[in-house]
Design a protein around this motif. Structure first.
Motif, short mmCIF file in Angstrom:
data_model
loop_
_atom_site.label_atom_id
_atom_site.label_comp_id
_atom_site.label_asym_id
_atom_site.label_seq_id
_atom_site.Cartn_x
_atom_site.Cartn_y
_atom_site.Cartn_z
N LYS A 1 33.60 -20.31 -3.93
CA LYS A 1 34.73 -19.88 -3.11
C LYS A 1 34.22 -19.17 -1.86
CE LYS A 1 38.78 -16.82 -3.31
NZ LYS A 1 39.53 -15.85 -4.17
N GLU A 2 34.76 -19.56 -0.71
CA GLU A 2 34.37 -18.90 0.53
C GLU A 2 34.91 -17.46 0.53
OE1 GLU A 2 34.45 -19.63 5.38
OE2 GLU A 2 35.79 -20.78 4.07
N THR A 3 34.08 -16.53 1.00
CA THR A 3 34.49 -15.13 1.09
C THR A 3 34.68 -14.76 2.56
OG1 THR A 3 32.34 -14.05 1.42
CG2 THR A 3 32.90 -14.71 -0.83
N PRO A 4 35.32 -13.65 2.84
CA PRO A 4 35.44 -13.18 4.23
C PRO A 4 34.23 -12.38 4.67
CG PRO A 4 36.77 -11.80 2.79
CD PRO A 4 36.18 -12.86 1.93
N TYR A 5 33.14 -12.42 3.90
CA TYR A 5 31.96 -11.60 4.18
C TYR A 5 30.89 -12.39 4.92
CZ TYR A 5 34.16 -9.85 -0.14
OH TYR A 5 35.05 -9.47 -1.11
N SER A 6 30.98 -12.50 6.20
CA SER A 6 29.92 -13.03 7.06
C SER A 6 29.33 -14.36 6.58
CB SER A 6 28.79 -12.00 7.18
OG SER A 6 29.28 -10.78 7.69
N GLY A 7 30.19 -15.29 6.25
CA GLY A 7 29.71 -16.63 5.91
C GLY A 7 29.18 -16.79 4.50
N LEU A 8 29.35 -15.79 3.65
CA LEU A 8 28.88 -15.91 2.27
C LEU A 8 29.89 -16.68 1.41
CD1 LEU A 8 27.43 -12.35 1.48
CD2 LEU A 8 26.15 -14.48 1.85
N TYR A 9 29.36 -17.35 0.41
CA TYR A 9 30.20 -18.06 -0.56
C TYR A 9 29.95 -17.47 -1.94
CZ TYR A 9 31.43 -21.58 2.91
OH TYR A 9 31.92 -22.22 4.03
N ALA B 1 31.75 -0.94 4.10
CA ALA B 1 31.04 0.21 4.63
C ALA B 1 31.99 1.30 5.13
CB ALA B 1 30.10 -0.23 5.76
N LYS B 2 33.20 0.91 5.52
CA LYS B 2 34.16 1.90 6.04
C LYS B 2 34.84 2.68 4.92
CE LYS B 2 35.21 -0.60 10.32
NZ LYS B 2 36.28 -1.27 11.12
N THR B 3 35.14 1.98 3.83
CA THR B 3 35.92 2.61 2.75
C THR B 3 35.09 2.91 1.49
OG1 THR B 3 36.57 0.49 1.79
CG2 THR B 3 37.98 1.39 3.53
N SER B 4 33.86 2.37 1.45
CA SER B 4 32.96 2.51 0.28
C SER B 4 33.50 1.78 -0.95
CB SER B 4 32.72 3.98 -0.07
OG SER B 4 32.07 4.64 0.99
N VAL B 5 34.49 0.91 -0.78
CA VAL B 5 35.04 0.14 -1.89
C VAL B 5 34.05 -0.94 -2.31
CG1 VAL B 5 36.85 -1.48 -2.59
CG2 VAL B 5 37.45 0.58 -1.31
N ASP B 6 33.80 -1.03 -3.62
CA ASP B 6 32.92 -2.06 -4.17
C ASP B 6 33.73 -3.35 -4.29
OD1 ASP B 6 31.34 -3.73 -5.72
OD2 ASP B 6 30.62 -2.13 -7.03
N LEU B 7 33.58 -4.24 -3.32
CA LEU B 7 34.36 -5.47 -3.27
C LEU B 7 33.98 -6.43 -4.40
CD1 LEU B 7 34.18 -5.95 0.59
CD2 LEU B 7 36.13 -5.09 -0.71
N THR B 8 32.71 -6.45 -4.75
CA THR B 8 32.27 -7.31 -5.84
C THR B 8 32.85 -6.84 -7.16
OG1 THR B 8 30.21 -7.80 -4.66
CG2 THR B 8 30.26 -8.31 -7.01
N ARG B 9 32.87 -5.51 -7.36
CA ARG B 9 33.44 -4.96 -8.59
C ARG B 9 34.92 -5.32 -8.72
NH1 ARG B 9 31.29 -3.97 -12.83
NH2 ARG B 9 32.77 -5.49 -13.39
N GLU B 10 35.64 -5.25 -7.60
CA GLU B 10 37.06 -5.61 -7.62
C GLU B 10 37.24 -7.08 -8.01
OE1 GLU B 10 38.83 -4.65 -3.87
OE2 GLU B 10 39.27 -2.58 -4.48
N ARG B 11 36.38 -7.93 -7.47
CA ARG B 11 36.47 -9.36 -7.77
C ARG B 11 36.09 -9.64 -9.22
NH1 ARG B 11 38.76 -14.00 -7.92
NH2 ARG B 11 37.42 -15.80 -7.61
N LEU B 12 35.07 -8.95 -9.73
CA LEU B 12 34.67 -9.12 -11.13
C LEU B 12 35.79 -8.69 -12.06
CD1 LEU B 12 30.97 -7.87 -11.00
CD2 LEU B 12 31.71 -10.18 -11.61
#
Length: 240
Positions: free
Chosen positions: A47-55, A81-92
């Protein structure tokens, strides 16, 4: 006017049906990345992510990241980096969420403390040291909680025997507590006694439980590994 309204409704339906569908780029990455991962790796989705071209590359309950050409592989967590939210943790948390009401609780050992209004389910192996400490420290300090323990035998061959002996005891909960807290083994089970051992093992695999303890909450979320009483209280308090 009616025709244009019908066409708009049809277009909306087609767009809705495409939500979640794999794009050609994502399908191409999946085809490339599986053999490059080796070891018969099975990729469930890309799945394409909104993180700088990463999938995002999802395999069971785990996530890796790659680029558009499946040349580079990244294992780790991505943070805002602005909110310190762990985006990967949220997705997991999202992909590993379960429907708690679907758990076969009749295949678990049940402990009720106080009014038992707060409910968790835990996958534990009778040979798991972290599980023993979780039972001895965290659960001991809790009140007003119901704990359903699925005996998940993944650490040793004799885990199945210990679980069978406990399951076939007159008081399963006491037998489990005697072993996990006091180190007192349950008496040998009658040969004819049936256990849910195999069904629980299959359930754990289905839920991508790869280690013990694994704690599930009524909102469908999970915590892998043992946590202390304060952290468990905080988690239970956050569930509405």
């Amino acid at each position: 006017m009616r025709k244009s309204k019908f066409a708009l409704l049809l277009l909306s339906a087609l767009m809705a049906s495409c939500v979640g569908a794999e794009t050609p780029t994502e399908a191409g990455i999946k085809k490339l990345i599986e053999p490059r991962l080796g070891g018969g790796a099975k990729v469930d989705s890309v799945k394409e992510t909104p993180y700088s071209g990463l999938y995002e590359v999802r395999m069971g309950g785990d996530i890796l990241y790659t680029d558009k050409t499946a040349t580079y592989l990244f294992s780790g967590h991505i943070y805002n980096a602005k909110t310190s939210v762990d985006l990967t943790r949220e997705r997991l948390d999202e992909i590993n969420r379960i429907k708690f009401s679907d758990l076969p609780l009749d295949k678990a050992v049940k402990l009720v403390k106080g009014d038992g209004k707060r409910v968790i389910a835990v996958f534990e192996d009778p040979n798991c040291g972290y599980c023993k400490r979780f039972r001895q420290n965290t659960i001991k300090a809790m009140d007003n909680i119901t704990v359903y323990t699925f005996m998940y035998n993944i650490l040793a061959e004799d885990s199945f025997t210990k679980s069978k002996n406990i399951w076939c005891s007159a008081d399963r909960n006491k037998a489990w507590d005697d072993w996990m807290v006091s180190g007192k083994a349950a008496p040998a089970a009658p040969a004819a006694c049936n256990t849910p051992n195999d069904a629980v093992l299959e359930l754990g695999h289905k839920l991508n439980v790869t280690g013990t303890p694994a704690i599930f909450f009524t909102d469908g979320s999970r915590v892998p590994g043992a946590i202390d009483a304060r952290s468990l209280e905080a988690k239970l308090s956050s569930i509405k």
